[in-house]
Design a protein around this motif. Structure first.
Motif, PDB file in Angstrom:
ATOM      1  N   GLY A   1     -22.237  -3.753  -6.475  1.00 37.21           N
ATOM      2  CA  GLY A   1     -20.950  -3.325  -5.946  1.00 37.21           C
ATOM      3  C   GLY A   1     -20.313  -2.206  -6.734  1.00 37.21           C
ATOM      4  O   GLY A   1     -19.124  -1.920  -6.564  1.00 37.21           O
ATOM      5  N   GLY A   2     -21.090  -1.559  -7.596  1.00 38.64           N
ATOM      6  CA  GLY A   2     -20.561  -0.489  -8.428  1.00 38.64           C
ATOM      7  C   GLY A   2     -21.031   0.878  -7.977  1.00 38.64           C
ATOM      8  O   GLY A   2     -21.524   1.058  -6.863  1.00 38.64           O
ATOM      9  N   SER A   3     -20.895   1.857  -8.862  1.00 41.20           N
ATOM     10  CA  SER A   3     -21.298   3.226  -8.549  1.00 41.20           C
ATOM     11  C   SER A   3     -21.812   3.905  -9.806  1.00 41.20           C
ATOM     12  O   SER A   3     -21.448   3.539 -10.927  1.00 41.20           O
ATOM     13  N   ALA A   4     -22.683   4.892  -9.606  1.00 42.49           N
ATOM     14  CA  ALA A   4     -23.219   5.696 -10.709  1.00 42.49           C
ATOM     15  C   ALA A   4     -23.108   7.156 -10.312  1.00 42.49           C
ATOM     16  O   ALA A   4     -23.550   7.543  -9.228  1.00 42.49           O
ATOM     17  N   GLU A   5     -22.515   7.956 -11.173  1.00 45.04           N
ATOM     18  CA  GLU A   5     -22.295   9.359 -10.849  1.00 45.04           C
ATOM     19  C   GLU A   5     -22.315  10.190 -12.122  1.00 45.04           C
ATOM     20  O   GLU A   5     -22.235   9.661 -13.234  1.00 45.04           O
ATOM     21  N   ARG A   6     -22.445  11.477 -11.947  1.00 47.76           N
ATOM     22  CA  ARG A   6     -22.322  12.392 -13.080  1.00 47.76           C
ATOM     23  C   ARG A   6     -21.194  13.362 -12.786  1.00 47.76           C
ATOM     24  O   ARG A   6     -20.956  13.762 -11.641  1.00 47.76           O
ATOM     25  N   GLN A   7     -20.485  13.717 -13.826  1.00 49.35           N
ATOM     26  CA  GLN A   7     -19.397  14.684 -13.701  1.00 49.35           C
ATOM     27  C   GLN A   7     -19.395  15.550 -14.945  1.00 49.35           C
ATOM     28  O   GLN A   7     -19.171  15.057 -16.051  1.00 49.35           O
ATOM     29  N   ASP A   8     -19.677  16.827 -14.745  1.00 47.37           N
ATOM     30  CA  ASP A   8     -19.809  17.757 -15.870  1.00 47.37           C
ATOM     31  C   ASP A   8     -20.826  17.199 -16.869  1.00 47.37           C
ATOM     32  O   ASP A   8     -21.964  16.988 -16.525  1.00 47.37           O
ATOM     33  N   GLY A   9     -20.396  16.942 -18.099  1.00 44.51           N
ATOM     34  CA  GLY A   9     -21.321  16.447 -19.115  1.00 44.51           C
ATOM     35  C   GLY A   9     -21.245  14.953 -19.330  1.00 44.51           C
ATOM     36  O   GLY A   9     -21.578  14.466 -20.413  1.00 44.51           O
TER      37      GLY A   9
END
Length: 230
Positions: free
Chosen positions: A212-220
């Protein structure tokens, strides 16, 4: 509404390909195990003889390569299978992260590429939730290893910094884990499939999302959110 016949026909080859790939991977792993067995016998003979050290090092690298290839093949099969979570209540997310970091810090073959070590900064707020601790630990390990390589590729110095915090909106709370790599990333390692490391991180993202979660990248920054208990 029933699917069109063409849609069913299109899906059948994909299912057949999936079943065939599992068998192919199984056969390839058997062949790799045979090669590793012969290489292990050769290493034992070299250890007992007075052969040059570089020959023994070459055999060790061969065995390590066979192990990595076998692990990659297993990962491909695992990626194509449905996830079956065995969640338990009262799992401490911070303890999972610290355990993963400690294991990586204590493994010189893994963390040796990183000049420093993994440093964790955590808030005092509890991060308790309902998780499959074994599967989630493996996912966090894959992300941490990927982050370590990203840090190493951008700098030969410094440590990998992991930040843990609790983020709450009204009655909903998430545990947020952030891996700080240097500079901005030119691709999304969670969805790029550029190599075995990215496939591992994509599989880790699937595990996170199954919780039920999320994984993402943002900049560094690589960021994971996981729902916490109320």
């Amino acid at each position: 509404m029933k699917p069109l016949l063409s849609e069913i026909e299109d899906n059948d080859p994909l299912r057949a390909l999936g079943r065939a790939s599992v068998q192919i991977v199984h056969d390839l792993k058997n062949q790799l195990n045979g090669l590793k067995l012969y290489a292990t016998f050769l290493r034992k003979r070299l250890e007992k003889s007075e052969r040059p050290a570089d020959e023994l090092e070459t055999v060790n690298k061969l065995i390590a390569g066979l192990d990595r290839t076998a692990a990659d093949l297993s990962m491909i099969v695992e990626y194509g299978q449905p996830l079956e979570l065995r969640k338990q209540t009262g799992i401490d997310l911070e303890k999972l992260v610290r355990s993963v970091a400690a294991n990586l810090n204590d493994n010189p073959r893994v963390s040796g590429a990183l000049a420093g070590s993994i440093v964790i900064d955590s808030e005092s707020a509890p991060l308790i939730g309902e998780f499959d601790s074994a599967m989630l630990s493996n996912a966090l390990k894959s992300i941490s290893l990927g982050a370590m390589k990203l840090v190493t590729s951008k700098s030969n110095e410094g440590s990998l910094k992991i930040n843990l915090k609790r983020h709450s909106i009204e009655t909903k709370s998430d545990g947020v884990i952030e891996w700080r790599v240097l500079g901005s990333l030119d691709h999304d390692p969670f969805h790029s499939f550029a190599g075995s490391d990215e496939i591992r991180m994509s599989l880790a993202a699937r595990v996170i999302e199954a919780h039920g979660g999320s994984a993402e990248r943002q900049d560094g920054t690589l960021r994971v959110r996981l729902p916490l208990a109320p």
